[in-house]
Write an enzyme that holds these catalytic residues in place. Structure first.
Site, PDB file in Angstrom:
ATOM      1  N   ARG A 173       0.826  -1.219   0.000  1.00 38.20           N
ATOM      2  CA  ARG A 173       0.000   0.000   0.000  1.00 38.20           C
ATOM      3  C   ARG A 173       0.854   1.261   0.000  1.00 38.20           C
ATOM      4  O   ARG A 173       0.458   2.288   0.556  1.00 38.20           O
ATOM      5  CB  ARG A 173      -0.974   0.017   1.177  1.00 38.20           C
ATOM      6  CG  ARG A 173      -1.777  -1.249   1.371  1.00 38.20           C
ATOM      7  CD  ARG A 173      -2.454  -1.714   0.116  1.00 38.20           C
ATOM      8  NE  ARG A 173      -3.176  -2.968   0.324  1.00 38.20           N
ATOM      9  CZ  ARG A 173      -3.838  -3.581  -0.659  1.00 38.20           C
ATOM     10  NH1 ARG A 173      -3.848  -3.099  -1.881  1.00 38.20           N
ATOM     11  NH2 ARG A 173      -4.470  -4.705  -0.413  1.00 38.20           N
ATOM     12  N   ASN A 215       2.426  -7.677   7.730  1.00 38.31           N
ATOM     13  CA  ASN A 215       2.494  -9.024   7.147  1.00 38.31           C
ATOM     14  C   ASN A 215       3.980  -9.373   7.163  1.00 38.31           C
ATOM     15  O   ASN A 215       4.709  -9.114   6.215  1.00 38.31           O
ATOM     16  CB  ASN A 215       1.920  -9.031   5.735  1.00 38.31           C
ATOM     17  CG  ASN A 215       0.439  -8.661   5.764  1.00 38.31           C
ATOM     18  OD1 ASN A 215      -0.323  -9.145   6.603  1.00 38.31           O
ATOM     19  ND2 ASN A 215       0.033  -7.766   4.888  1.00 38.31           N
ATOM     20  N   LYS A 292       0.611  -8.617  13.907  1.00 34.78           N
ATOM     21  CA  LYS A 292      -0.653  -8.948  13.238  1.00 34.78           C
ATOM     22  C   LYS A 292      -0.760 -10.461  13.296  1.00 34.78           C
ATOM     23  O   LYS A 292       0.058 -11.173  12.704  1.00 34.78           O
ATOM     24  CB  LYS A 292      -0.603  -8.469  11.786  1.00 34.78           C
ATOM     25  CG  LYS A 292      -1.758  -8.936  10.908  1.00 34.78           C
ATOM     26  CD  LYS A 292      -1.682  -8.296   9.508  1.00 34.78           C
ATOM     27  CE  LYS A 292      -2.797  -8.796   8.606  1.00 34.78           C
ATOM     28  NZ  LYS A 292      -2.771  -8.143   7.273  1.00 34.78           N
ATOM     29  N   GLU A 296      -6.137 -12.221   8.181  1.00 31.87           N
ATOM     30  CA  GLU A 296      -5.826 -12.314   6.754  1.00 31.87           C
ATOM     31  C   GLU A 296      -4.713 -13.333   6.482  1.00 31.87           C
ATOM     32  O   GLU A 296      -3.768 -13.056   5.753  1.00 31.87           O
ATOM     33  CB  GLU A 296      -5.452 -10.940   6.200  1.00 31.87           C
ATOM     34  CG  GLU A 296      -6.583  -9.935   6.348  1.00 31.87           C
ATOM     35  CD  GLU A 296      -6.306  -8.577   5.705  1.00 31.87           C
ATOM     36  OE1 GLU A 296      -5.134  -8.181   5.642  1.00 31.87           O
ATOM     37  OE2 GLU A 296      -7.275  -7.933   5.276  1.00 31.87           O
ATOM     38  N   ARG A 329      -2.382  -6.078  17.232  1.00 28.55           N
ATOM     39  CA  ARG A 329      -3.415  -5.452  16.406  1.00 28.55           C
ATOM     40  C   ARG A 329      -4.782  -6.126  16.571  1.00 28.55           C
ATOM     41  O   ARG A 329      -4.882  -7.362  16.668  1.00 28.55           O
ATOM     42  CB  ARG A 329      -3.015  -5.477  14.935  1.00 28.55           C
ATOM     43  CG  ARG A 329      -1.795  -4.623  14.684  1.00 28.55           C
ATOM     44  CD  ARG A 329      -1.374  -4.673  13.251  1.00 28.55           C
ATOM     45  NE  ARG A 329      -2.055  -3.732  12.393  1.00 28.55           N
ATOM     46  CZ  ARG A 329      -2.581  -4.041  11.209  1.00 28.55           C
ATOM     47  NH1 ARG A 329      -2.578  -5.286  10.761  1.00 28.55           N
ATOM     48  NH2 ARG A 329      -3.130  -3.125  10.457  1.00 28.55           N
ATOM     49  N   LYS A 365      -7.711  -0.031  14.475  1.00 32.32           N
ATOM     50  CA  LYS A 365      -7.906   0.909  13.367  1.00 32.32           C
ATOM     51  C   LYS A 365      -9.021   1.896  13.713  1.00 32.32           C
ATOM     52  O   LYS A 365      -9.911   1.580  14.497  1.00 32.32           O
ATOM     53  CB  LYS A 365      -8.261   0.162  12.081  1.00 32.32           C
ATOM     54  CG  LYS A 365      -7.076  -0.595  11.485  1.00 32.32           C
ATOM     55  CD  LYS A 365      -7.387  -1.166  10.108  1.00 32.32           C
ATOM     56  CE  LYS A 365      -6.172  -1.935   9.594  1.00 32.32           C
ATOM     57  NZ  LYS A 365      -6.356  -2.482   8.232  1.00 32.32           N
ATOM     58  N   ASP A 370     -12.133  -1.005   7.556  1.00 29.68           N
ATOM     59  CA  ASP A 370     -10.743  -0.952   7.086  1.00 29.68           C
ATOM     60  C   ASP A 370     -10.404   0.365   6.397  1.00 29.68           C
ATOM     61  O   ASP A 370     -10.379   0.420   5.176  1.00 29.68           O
ATOM     62  CB  ASP A 370     -10.510  -2.125   6.112  1.00 29.68           C
ATOM     63  CG  ASP A 370      -9.039  -2.304   5.793  1.00 29.68           C
ATOM     64  OD1 ASP A 370      -8.224  -1.612   6.402  1.00 29.68           O
ATOM     65  OD2 ASP A 370      -8.730  -3.141   4.931  1.00 29.68           O
ATOM     66  N   GLU A 392      -4.850   3.347  15.298  1.00 30.92           N
ATOM     67  CA  GLU A 392      -4.095   3.157  14.051  1.00 30.92           C
ATOM     68  C   GLU A 392      -4.794   3.923  12.931  1.00 30.92           C
ATOM     69  O   GLU A 392      -5.921   3.602  12.557  1.00 30.92           O
ATOM     70  CB  GLU A 392      -3.995   1.660  13.703  1.00 30.92           C
ATOM     71  CG  GLU A 392      -3.194   1.395  12.430  1.00 30.92           C
ATOM     72  CD  GLU A 392      -3.010  -0.103  12.126  1.00 30.92           C
ATOM     73  OE1 GLU A 392      -2.620  -0.871  13.036  1.00 30.92           O
ATOM     74  OE2 GLU A 392      -3.262  -0.487  10.969  1.00 30.92           O
ATOM     75  N   GLU A 398      -4.528   4.304   0.803  1.00 30.60           N
ATOM     76  CA  GLU A 398      -4.951   3.067   0.144  1.00 30.60           C
ATOM     77  C   GLU A 398      -6.356   3.182  -0.457  1.00 30.60           C
ATOM     78  O   GLU A 398      -6.585   2.803  -1.596  1.00 30.60           O
ATOM     79  CB  GLU A 398      -4.912   1.905   1.155  1.00 30.60           C
ATOM     80  CG  GLU A 398      -5.439   0.603   0.582  1.00 30.60           C
ATOM     81  CD  GLU A 398      -5.402  -0.550   1.584  1.00 30.60           C
ATOM     82  OE1 GLU A 398      -4.905  -0.360   2.719  1.00 30.60           O
ATOM     83  OE2 GLU A 398      -5.873  -1.644   1.234  1.00 30.60           O
ATOM     84  N   HIS A 526     -16.245   0.370   0.996  1.00 30.56           N
ATOM     85  CA  HIS A 526     -15.554  -0.770   0.382  1.00 30.56           C
ATOM     86  C   HIS A 526     -16.065  -1.081  -1.014  1.00 30.56           C
ATOM     87  O   HIS A 526     -16.351  -2.237  -1.338  1.00 30.56           O
ATOM     88  CB  HIS A 526     -15.688  -2.013   1.280  1.00 30.56           C
ATOM     89  CG  HIS A 526     -14.390  -2.769   1.388  1.00 30.56           C
ATOM     90  ND1 HIS A 526     -13.717  -3.238   0.285  1.00 30.56           N
ATOM     91  CD2 HIS A 526     -13.642  -3.133   2.464  1.00 30.56           C
ATOM     92  CE1 HIS A 526     -12.611  -3.855   0.683  1.00 30.56           C
ATOM     93  NE2 HIS A 526     -12.529  -3.796   2.001  1.00 30.56           N
TER      94      HIS A 526
HETATM   95  C1  BDP Z   1      -5.721  -3.683   4.601  1.00 28.10           C
HETATM   96  C2  BDP Z   1      -4.724  -3.740   3.490  1.00 28.10           C
HETATM   97  C3  BDP Z   1      -3.736  -4.870   3.643  1.00 28.10           C
HETATM   98  C4  BDP Z   1      -3.152  -4.869   5.039  1.00 28.10           C
HETATM   99  C5  BDP Z   1      -4.277  -4.940   6.049  1.00 28.10           C
HETATM  100  C6  BDP Z   1      -3.797  -4.793   7.486  1.00 28.10           C
HETATM  101  O1  BDP Z   1      -5.419  -3.872   2.284  1.00 28.10           O
HETATM  102  O2  BDP Z   1      -2.744  -4.697   2.657  1.00 28.10           O
HETATM  103  O3  BDP Z   1      -2.291  -5.931   5.223  1.00 28.10           O
HETATM  104  O4  BDP Z   1      -5.162  -3.881   5.854  1.00 28.10           O
HETATM  105  O5  BDP Z   1      -3.991  -3.730   8.036  1.00 28.10           O
HETATM  106  O6  BDP Z   1      -6.219  -2.375   4.601  1.00 28.10           O
HETATM  107  O7  BDP Z   1      -3.257  -5.723   8.060  1.00 28.10           O
END
Ligand code: BDP
Length: 705
Positions: A173, A215, A292, A296, A329, A365, A370, A392, A398, A526
């Site tokens: 991002r 990540n 994290k 995801e 997180r 967040k 998101d 956050e 993004e 979104h």
């Molecule tokens: C999303 C993004 C992704 C991030 C994720 C995060 O698309 O790339 O890894 O959040 O915050 O907004 O972990």
């Protein structure tokens, strides 16, 4: 003779280089252009003839250099450094200011005029550095120094940037080139950019940086990389910036050769303990980990049937002997879970409140989905009482136009920070939940996902610098208004002329509401294109996870549009305190900016304006487009008063933004029209291209993905 010509030539090259980088925006808000108002200039010249910095340290050396260069540029004549009794005196724990300083925590500072001198004092060298930048800001924004008396201290203790940067230098991002961390050349090569980065951050009070992507890659924790991290930490230290790393939960398996990463396994516990000690042997003031986990696809404690608290506490205990912290997180949602995604983090974390170690901060967040263009505040703020929560924010855009759109984010951050949670009755704003004052927490933290890259102007879009600046200023003091931050930044970055300043400010203040209008008006969210999130894709319905598809969020059908999160829907409203949930639950009291976030309403639903919902949606999209055109007109008025490189760069980007706004309007309205089966209001411009055309657009190399 030959030598003189060579010297002259290299001086000229340097000058041209400096001019080019200045026009390109490398200097950020630290341009220090000479004060143009002659009267003010005279006042400053009379008040500031020399300066004295008491003591010796690397930080004090940085202060000397900054003051000498900045004052010389701002006042247009050299300002001498004196051993004692300069007209500016910078001294730690100045005896005359003891009373004020004793009451100050963290790295606050005092700037005080005594009539013939201006004293800057603090309890630490870093406080003096902040005070120095504070004074320079006063001059850059042309404030009178005659009776200056300022005491300023950060409201939030840990003010971090989060870099989503990978070891191969790509940046998740990131829209401003590659990662500025050149891992391959580290630790031997210290790029000047690292120090310029640290200086820029110090100028706005940022005091920590997480170098790596959430990540995470476990390799960052190996000795080869820790050497490199140490080199960066050594460079940042004199600027008051601590280094943090992201910790991949499965690191004990990947780089430790263990069979498990179970947080209750004694070998795993030991592995982290030793790893943490090893890190501190390289970096004695290492800040801690950002994690994290089970989000995801990232590994985490739940892989072993353990909770987030089990995972966080295991790492927290390893960090405790060294005073490090864990930022765990709360951005979690599960594929298998049929529950509304907006509710999942709250459901997961609320039961864990009170079970975290003292050095764990849960990082949340700003909203529950998101980083959308506009989201109601996350219901965890105010609700988790026993656990310090970090905010956050995403500085990198993004979902907000990436690097082709001018979107000034201060009003967005402020909307969230100023929102009242009603946790302890009226006046329980989100900001108080973060700065620790709501529940008397001893740690407080805030994180901003950085928009910094290798582009010469650091942030891709010249105006994206304002979001980095804003983040730092609000992390220091969340009560500053968006207008004030814009004023400061514009004066320091673009112009000292008040009429031009007003034009730029108006343009900036319009930009966020405009982007919400042309992307996701009235609480829609979104709707972005698959994966890269560039441009509209409300039709996307083929992603493997339901909650990655825009259709999951807007739920448009023949009856209407919007996500029903009321008590008869997913009941996300009840994650808020009663004063708020009552308002959100009822479409007639729900703020229209969040209407379709909480309600699925018929196309003919009557809005406050008297329009039907369909008409209102269409008008909002059109309004967004019109607002960008107005921003273009405003910018064009500044031709000839701004250096040509930066002027035309913004001009071109605004043209792109205008086209992207039209693209959003046309794509979304034609798509929704299939369900609403209603005509567009007359004042809405007919679409430029067909829906089919927009649906076929592909961006395989869109940045940041
Ligand atoms: C999303 C993004 C992704 C991030 C994720 C995060 O698309 O790339 O890894 O959040 O915050 O907004 O972990």
């Amino acid at each position: 003779m030959k030598i003189t010509i060579q010297i002259l030539l290299s001086a000229l090259t340097l000058l041209i280089y400096q001019k080019t980088t200045a026009q390109a925006g490398y200097e950020l808000w630290l341009r220090y252009d000479r004060i143009q108002n002659e009267e003010r200039l005279e006042n400053y010249r009379n008040a500031i003839k020399s300066f004295t910095v008491e003591g010796q340290s690397e930080t004090l050396e940085i202060i000397r250099k900054e003051l000498s260069e900045a004052l010389t540029d701002l006042l247009g004549k050299p300002v001498e450094q004196q051993k004692i009794n300069g007209s500016i005196v910078i001294q730690k724990k100045h005896p005359n200011l003891n009373n004020q300083l004793e009451r100050m925590t963290f790295d606050g500072y005092v700037i005080k005029s005594t009539g013939d001198q201006i004293i800057i004092s603090a309890n630490s060298d870093i406080g003096l550095l902040y005070g120095t930048f504070g004074l320079l800001r006063l001059i850059q924004t042309q404030q009178s120094l005659e009776e200056v008396s300022i005491a300023s201290e950060p409201k939030i203790q840990e003010r971090l940037l989060n870099h989503w940067d990978n070891l191969d230098r790509t940046s998740e991002r990131g829209y401003a080139g590659f990662s500025i961390w050149d891992w391959h050349k580290l630790p031997g090569y210290i790029d000047q950019r690292y120090l310029d980065y640290a200086r820029a951050n110090a100028s706005i009070g940022i005091n920590g940086t997480v170098l790596t992507n959430v990540n995470a890659n476990a390799l960052i924790l190996t000795p080869t990389y820790l050497e490199k991290v140490k080199a960066l930490a050594d460079g940042f230290r004199p600027y008051g910036i601590k280094v943090y790393l992201t910790a991949r939960f499965s690191a004990p398996i990947e780089i430790g050769g263990l069979a498990t990463a179970d947080p209750l396994d004694s070998e795993v516990i030991n592995w982290w303990k030793n790893k943490v000690s090893e890190i501190y042997s390289y970096i004695p003031d290492f800040g801690g980990f950002l994690v994290k986990a089970n989000s995801e696809g990232q590994p985490g404690p739940q892989n072993y049937g353990r909770s987030h608290a089990d995972g966080a506490n295991m790492m927290a205990k390893a960090l405790q002997p060294h005073n490090g912290i864990v930022m765990w997180r709360a951005f979690v949602y599960s594929n298998e879970e049929p529950e509304d995604r907006a509710k999942q983090a709250f459901n997961e974390f609320m039961p864990l409140d009170g079970t975290f170690e003292d050095n764990v901060v849960v990082q949340v967040k700003n909203g529950a989905i998101d980083f959308q263009p506009r989201e109601p505040f996350h219901p965890l703020f105010g609700s988790m009482k026993e656990t310090p929560l970090a905010m956050e924010f995403q500085i990198t855009q993004e979902y907000l136009g990436q690097a082709t759109q001018l979107v000034y984010l201060a009003p967005m951050y402020k909307e969230v920070l100023d929102a009242d949670t009603y946790a302890k009755g009226k006046g329980s704003e989100v900001a108080k939940a973060i700065d620790g004052s709501l529940y008397n927490h001893s740690i407080s933290a805030i994180a901003g996902v950085a928009n910094i890259g290798t582009d010469i102007n650091w942030t891709g879009h010249p105006f994206a610098q304002s979001n980095w600046y804003t983040y730092g200023r609000l992390a220091w003091d969340h009560t500053i208004s968006s207008e004030k931050i814009a004023n400061e930044w514009i004066q320091m970055t673009w112009t000292q002329d008040s009429s031009k300043l007003s034009i730029i400010k108006e343009l900036m203040m319009t930009s966020w509401p405009a982007s919400v209008n042309y992307m996701t008006p009235l609480g829609l969210h979104h709707l972005m294109g698959t994966g890269h999130h560039y441009g509209p894709g409300p039709w996307v319905d083929n992603l493997p996870r339901a909650d990655w598809n825009p259709v999951y969020y807007h739920k448009a059908d023949k009856e209407g549009i919007g996500f029903d999160r009321t008590r008869t829907g997913s009941d996300a409203v009840d994650q808020y305190f009663p004063e708020i949930s009552k308002t959100f639950n009822d479409p007639t009291t729900c703020p229209e900016m969040y209407l379709l976030w909480f309600h699925h309403l018929p196309w003919d639903y009557k809005m406050k304006s008297g329009n039907t919902l369909w008409t209102e949606i269409a008008l909002r999209y059109q309004k967004g487009v019109d607002q960008v055109r107005e921003m273009q007109n405003q910018w064009n008025q500044l031709e000839n008063s701004i250096d040509p490189v930066r002027f035309s760069s913004v001009q071109m980007l605004l043209e792109i933004q205008a086209n992207e706004a039209i693209w959003w309007k046309d794509a979304c309205l034609q798509y929704f029209q299939q369900f609403s089966e209603r005509k567009l209001p007359k004042s809405v411009e007919p679409p430029k291209e067909s829906l089919d055309y927009y649906q076929k657009l592909r961006f395989p190399y869109a940045p940041g993905h």
